[in-house]
Write a protein that holds these residues in place. Sequence first.
Motif, PDB file in Angstrom:
ATOM      1  N   LEU A  25     -13.052  70.195  18.567  1.00 14.58           N
ATOM      2  CA  LEU A  25     -13.611  69.557  19.760  1.00 14.58           C
ATOM      3  C   LEU A  25     -13.062  68.145  19.946  1.00 14.58           C
ATOM      4  CD1 LEU A  25     -17.291  70.788  19.388  1.00 14.58           C
ATOM      5  CD2 LEU A  25     -15.744  71.353  21.280  1.00 14.58           C
ATOM      6  N   LEU A  26     -12.871  67.421  18.853  1.00 12.47           N
ATOM      7  CA  LEU A  26     -12.277  66.081  18.953  1.00 12.47           C
ATOM      8  C   LEU A  26     -10.842  66.155  19.462  1.00 12.47           C
ATOM      9  CD1 LEU A  26     -13.708  64.490  15.689  1.00 12.47           C
ATOM     10  CD2 LEU A  26     -14.082  63.634  18.007  1.00 12.47           C
ATOM     11  N   VAL A  27     -10.091  67.139  18.981  1.00 14.82           N
ATOM     12  CA  VAL A  27      -8.719  67.328  19.457  1.00 14.82           C
ATOM     13  C   VAL A  27      -8.718  67.593  20.963  1.00 14.82           C
ATOM     14  CG1 VAL A  27      -6.784  68.946  19.400  1.00 14.82           C
ATOM     15  CG2 VAL A  27      -7.708  68.036  17.266  1.00 14.82           C
ATOM     16  N   LYS A  28      -9.652  68.415  21.413  1.00 14.49           N
ATOM     17  CA  LYS A  28      -9.716  68.734  22.839  1.00 14.49           C
ATOM     18  C   LYS A  28     -10.048  67.505  23.680  1.00 14.49           C
ATOM     19  CE  LYS A  28     -10.181  73.607  23.443  1.00 14.49           C
ATOM     20  NZ  LYS A  28     -10.716  74.601  24.383  1.00 14.49           N
ATOM     21  N   ARG A  29     -10.652  66.525  23.065  1.00 12.47           N
ATOM     22  CA  ARG A  29     -10.959  65.278  23.779  1.00 12.47           C
ATOM     23  C   ARG A  29      -9.815  64.272  23.680  1.00 12.47           C
ATOM     24  NH1 ARG A  29     -17.429  63.968  23.386  1.00 12.47           N
ATOM     25  NH2 ARG A  29     -18.163  66.128  23.369  1.00 12.47           N
ATOM     26  N   ALA A 225     -13.423  83.503  14.916  1.00  9.05           N
ATOM     27  CA  ALA A 225     -12.479  82.383  14.975  1.00  9.05           C
ATOM     28  C   ALA A 225     -11.813  82.160  13.626  1.00  9.05           C
ATOM     29  CB  ALA A 225     -13.199  81.118  15.433  1.00  9.05           C
ATOM     30  N   SER A 226     -12.582  82.286  12.542  1.00  8.51           N
ATOM     31  CA  SER A 226     -12.000  82.096  11.216  1.00  8.51           C
ATOM     32  C   SER A 226     -10.960  83.170  10.909  1.00  8.51           C
ATOM     33  CB  SER A 226     -13.098  82.094  10.149  1.00  8.51           C
ATOM     34  OG  SER A 226     -13.688  83.374  10.013  1.00  8.51           O
ATOM     35  N   HIS A 234     -11.137  76.420  20.086  1.00  9.94           N
ATOM     36  CA  HIS A 234      -9.883  76.925  20.633  1.00  9.94           C
ATOM     37  C   HIS A 234      -9.873  78.446  20.730  1.00  9.94           C
ATOM     38  CE1 HIS A 234      -8.805  72.828  19.641  1.00  9.94           C
ATOM     39  NE2 HIS A 234      -7.622  72.969  20.174  1.00  9.94           N
ATOM     40  N   TYR A 235     -10.803  79.077  20.050  1.00  9.83           N
ATOM     41  CA  TYR A 235     -10.884  80.539  20.097  1.00  9.83           C
ATOM     42  C   TYR A 235     -11.777  81.006  21.238  1.00  9.83           C
ATOM     43  CZ  TYR A 235     -11.640  85.348  18.576  1.00  9.83           C
ATOM     44  OH  TYR A 235     -11.703  86.719  18.528  1.00  9.83           O
ATOM     45  N   ASP A 236     -12.942  80.385  21.378  1.00 10.66           N
ATOM     46  CA  ASP A 236     -13.877  80.743  22.442  1.00 10.66           C
ATOM     47  C   ASP A 236     -14.702  79.521  22.787  1.00 10.66           C
ATOM     48  OD1 ASP A 236     -15.667  81.782  24.221  1.00 10.66           O
ATOM     49  OD2 ASP A 236     -16.357  83.432  22.955  1.00 10.66           O
TER      50      ASP A 236
END
Length: 261
Positions: A25-29, A225-226, A234-236
Amino acid sequence: MQVWTVSNQKGGVGKTTSVITLAGLLVKRGYRVLAVDTDPQASLGYYLGVDPDELPGSLFDLFRYHEEIERQHVEAVIVPTSVPQLDLLPATTALATLDRTLGTKDGMGLILKRVLEMVSHRYDAVLIDCPPVLGVLMINALAACDRIVVPVQTEFLALKGLDRMVRTLEMVGRSRGTQYPFTIVPTMFDKRTRASLQALTALTQKYPKDLWHSVIPVDTRFRDASQAHLPPSHYDAGSRGVKAYDQLLNALLDQQGEFNV
């Protein structure tokens, strides 16, 4: 750069899932994120599709040669993942020997803090995944961080593990003359079961100031996701579990302040 440690002295409460979901989530931000695996089981690396046995170096090498390491040694051990802007400082099973071989030496509690300072220019956020055992690795993870996230499965035995973790934070804090800020996160919550409801009530009564106001629900998309070696974000991104972690991230950023990019 901010450092968050995800820790609990009980296994199976969602520590690795919390690290990888918050990191995604941090990467997406737009943040540059380093995930640090201090657990000898190397679950974080396996989650991201990294086999520690195939790597030339790991966190263990930085501990083993801590008196000699410089920035280039740390950068050589860090590996990129399949997710842009998300790197991994991997673990290996050899970390399990640290308490026996190095745990009694002076200065062993601040090695990880020094390692992270060497690469602080590369990252906005660091998330540390801890083993469920109080030892030199957990002490390092606590000493290096700005905030501690304590995932707690909403069931009776996990609450006992939380009590041990809180006592550990108080004990280590007293020995270091500091107070560790921590956030308790109820995980694997199933509103259909009495056990989850009772556990959440107990948490609310015992830790009203340190408990996050919401819960992370049971979500099979975490498991999916794992298996795909991707952060759940990033998966859903639309799954209920990811949405809950996104709310948690907002709360943590409100407490610590936004990262400087």
